[in-house]
Design a protein around this motif. Structure first.
Motif, PDB file in Angstrom:
ATOM      1  N   TRP A 151       3.206  -0.927  -7.702  1.00  0.00           N
ATOM      2  CA  TRP A 151       2.484   0.183  -7.085  1.00  0.00           C
ATOM      3  C   TRP A 151       1.400   0.693  -8.037  1.00  0.00           C
ATOM      4  CZ3 TRP A 151       3.448   2.418  -2.224  1.00  0.00           C
ATOM      5  CH2 TRP A 151       4.577   1.952  -1.552  1.00  0.00           C
ATOM      6  N   THR A 152       0.259   1.060  -7.468  1.00  0.00           N
ATOM      7  CA  THR A 152      -0.815   1.700  -8.231  1.00  0.00           C
ATOM      8  C   THR A 152      -1.318   2.913  -7.458  1.00  0.00           C
ATOM      9  OG1 THR A 152      -2.510   0.282  -7.227  1.00  0.00           O
ATOM     10  CG2 THR A 152      -1.567  -0.435  -9.330  1.00  0.00           C
ATOM     11  N   HIS A 153      -1.890   3.874  -8.195  1.00  0.00           N
ATOM     12  CA  HIS A 153      -2.430   5.091  -7.574  1.00  0.00           C
ATOM     13  C   HIS A 153      -3.772   5.432  -8.211  1.00  0.00           C
ATOM     14  CE1 HIS A 153      -2.500   9.740  -7.501  1.00  0.00           C
ATOM     15  NE2 HIS A 153      -3.070   9.284  -6.409  1.00  0.00           N
ATOM     16  N   LYS A 154      -4.774   5.634  -7.373  1.00  0.00           N
ATOM     17  CA  LYS A 154      -6.092   6.083  -7.811  1.00  0.00           C
ATOM     18  C   LYS A 154      -6.411   7.403  -7.120  1.00  0.00           C
ATOM     19  CE  LYS A 154      -8.020   1.410  -8.441  1.00  0.00           C
ATOM     20  NZ  LYS A 154      -8.075   1.440  -9.918  1.00  0.00           N
ATOM     21  N   GLY A 158     -12.434   3.787  -7.220  1.00  0.00           N
ATOM     22  CA  GLY A 158     -13.014   3.252  -8.439  1.00  0.00           C
ATOM     23  C   GLY A 158     -12.541   3.916  -9.705  1.00  0.00           C
ATOM     24  N   GLY A 159     -11.683   4.943  -9.563  1.00  0.00           N
ATOM     25  CA  GLY A 159     -11.193   5.656 -10.733  1.00  0.00           C
ATOM     26  C   GLY A 159     -10.058   4.913 -11.412  1.00  0.00           C
ATOM     27  N   ILE A 164       2.991   6.163 -12.241  1.00  0.00           N
ATOM     28  CA  ILE A 164       3.977   6.626 -11.264  1.00  0.00           C
ATOM     29  C   ILE A 164       5.344   6.534 -11.929  1.00  0.00           C
ATOM     30  CG2 ILE A 164       4.978   6.271  -8.978  1.00  0.00           C
ATOM     31  CD1 ILE A 164       2.371   4.826  -8.209  1.00  0.00           C
ATOM     32  N   PRO A 165       6.032   7.666 -12.127  1.00  0.00           N
ATOM     33  CA  PRO A 165       7.332   7.636 -12.814  1.00  0.00           C
ATOM     34  C   PRO A 165       8.353   6.772 -12.071  1.00  0.00           C
ATOM     35  CG  PRO A 165       6.478   9.873 -12.660  1.00  0.00           C
ATOM     36  CD  PRO A 165       5.605   9.031 -11.792  1.00  0.00           C
ATOM     37  N   THR A 189      -5.471   7.070  -3.203  1.00  0.00           N
ATOM     38  CA  THR A 189      -5.092   5.790  -2.605  1.00  0.00           C
ATOM     39  C   THR A 189      -3.945   5.156  -3.381  1.00  0.00           C
ATOM     40  OG1 THR A 189      -7.363   5.432  -1.854  1.00  0.00           O
ATOM     41  CG2 THR A 189      -5.922   3.516  -1.919  1.00  0.00           C
ATOM     42  N   TYR A 190      -2.910   4.764  -2.640  1.00  0.00           N
ATOM     43  CA  TYR A 190      -1.760   4.070  -3.227  1.00  0.00           C
ATOM     44  C   TYR A 190      -1.752   2.631  -2.705  1.00  0.00           C
ATOM     45  CZ  TYR A 190      -0.037   8.715  -4.518  1.00  0.00           C
ATOM     46  OH  TYR A 190       0.091   9.971  -5.056  1.00  0.00           O
ATOM     47  N   GLU A 191      -1.526   1.697  -3.598  1.00  0.00           N
ATOM     48  CA  GLU A 191      -1.455   0.289  -3.203  1.00  0.00           C
ATOM     49  C   GLU A 191      -0.119  -0.306  -3.631  1.00  0.00           C
ATOM     50  OE1 GLU A 191      -4.766  -1.933  -4.666  1.00  0.00           O
ATOM     51  OE2 GLU A 191      -6.078  -1.336  -2.996  1.00  0.00           O
TER      52      GLU A 191
END
Length: 352
Positions: A151-154, A158-159, A164-165, A189-191
């Motif tokens: 998981w990733t969070h922006k 583009g940031g 994410i704990p 945005t979460y991917e």
């Protein structure tokens, strides 16, 4: 004969009560199913339903102190422990509500354990924007079967990625993710990407945080003459997903443009009590305005009021004219007195 008669009546009574007994048993089973136990796991998120009974086991043999971090820092007032649990190893909380969402921490001399509990979390879909009210809890499901998900969070397009704990995931595969007490920092945005090899499957979740609705009221003129124009505005503090109107108890769709209602050529039938209903985004509560009374006067009554207003105006004007005349007379008298005094002074000077 008497024995057979009693037995017959008893059988009839049992037959008549049987449907009620079946319904009672079904209701009891339903309530038992609805009030499931929601057992938390240390350092993981647990999704619970509203009405569940919470159980958190610290697994400690020492005295335990429990703390809470949610919308408040106070433990819910209904937290309890078994009478035999003098060390408070196990925390229990019956009849969960959304307000019980948060992080529960068990602290003891040799360590601590954290439990993240989300009650009635809003499910955010991968498609479209998920607009959620500030302070809510959300759940995002990657849809992965058994693969490990990254998981990733922006916060901004583009940031940089924000961390994410681990406690926000219910297991090591990280199939789902949960967040509680949402604020502006959680927007973005979460991917979710899986599997680890190629090609990767990506699910994208867009989350925006909205302000809760706190007050709703109607602004406008509460009285109008027949044939006049009425403009009522629904003033909302907070973010409303939608606004609807009612007159008395009947929904209004004509003359309505969102938060504004416009009535051209008002008629006596338009009089009544108006309310506007502000619908909240996910995780919030709708709010109704207080009743706004609108009075529509008949044209004849309005003409009488206007005539009365004109006559009172003319009286005021007449009074003003009389005041002007009085002031002029006072000034003339003052001038006459001044001339007499000056004449007397001149006569005295000549005599000297």
């Amino acid at each position: 004969m008497v024995h057979q008669s009693c037995r017959g009546r008893r059988e009839l009574l049992i037959m008549s009560l049987r449907p009620a007994l079946v319904c009672f048993l079904l209701l009891s089973l339903t309530r038992m199913a609805e009030s499931d136990d929601c057992d938390g796991t240390a350092d993981q998120v647990q999704f619970c339903k509203v009405g569940d009974n919470l159980k958190l086991d610290s697994s400690s043999n020492e005295n335990v102190k429990w703390t809470f971090d949610g919308k408040t820092t106070n433990l819910p007032s209904t937290v309890n422990h078994d009478d035999s649990d003098t060390q408070k190893k196990v925390l229990k909380l019956d009849g969960l509500s959304a307000a019980d969402s948060g992080k529960y921490t068990a602290t003891y001399p040799s360590g601590a354990k954290n439990f993240l509990i989300l009650v009635g979390a809003v499910t955010c879909p991968a498609a479209g924007e998920c607009k959620v009210v500030k302070g809510s809890s959300i759940e995002m499901d990657s849809g992965a079967a058994s693969e490990t998900v990254a998981w990733t969070h922006k916060k901004t397009p583009g940031g940089p990625d924000t961390s994410i704990p681990t406690i926000n995931f219910p297991d090591n595969n990280k199939k789902k993710m949960g967040l509680f007490n949402l604020n502006a920092d959680n927007a973005g945005t979460y991917e979710a990407k899986y599997p680890s090899g190629e090609p990767k499957t990506t699910k994208t979740f867009t989350v925006s945080v909205q302000d809760p609705i706190t007050t709703v009221k109607i602004e406008g003129d509460g009285s109008v003459c027949a044939g006049g124009k009425v403009i009522l505005k629904c003033e909302v503090t907070g973010d409303a997903k939608d606004v609807t109107w009612k007159k008395n108890t009947s929904p209004q769709t004509t003359n309505v443009d969102g938060k504004v209602m416009t009535i051209n050529g008002a008629k006596p039938d338009d009089a009544g009590e108006y309310t506007c209903h502000a619908k909240s985004y996910l995780g919030g509560q709708p709010v109704d305005s207080p009743r706004f009374p609108l009075a529509v006067s008949a044209a004849v009554d309005c003409e009488k009021q206007q005539k009365g207003t004109n006559s009172s105006t003319s009286i005021i004007n007449n009074n003003e004219e009389e005041d002007k005349k009085g002031n002029a007379a006072a000034r003339a008298a003052s001038c006459s007195v001044a001339l007499v005094v000056m004449t007397s002074l001149l006569q005295l000077c000549w005599m000297v």
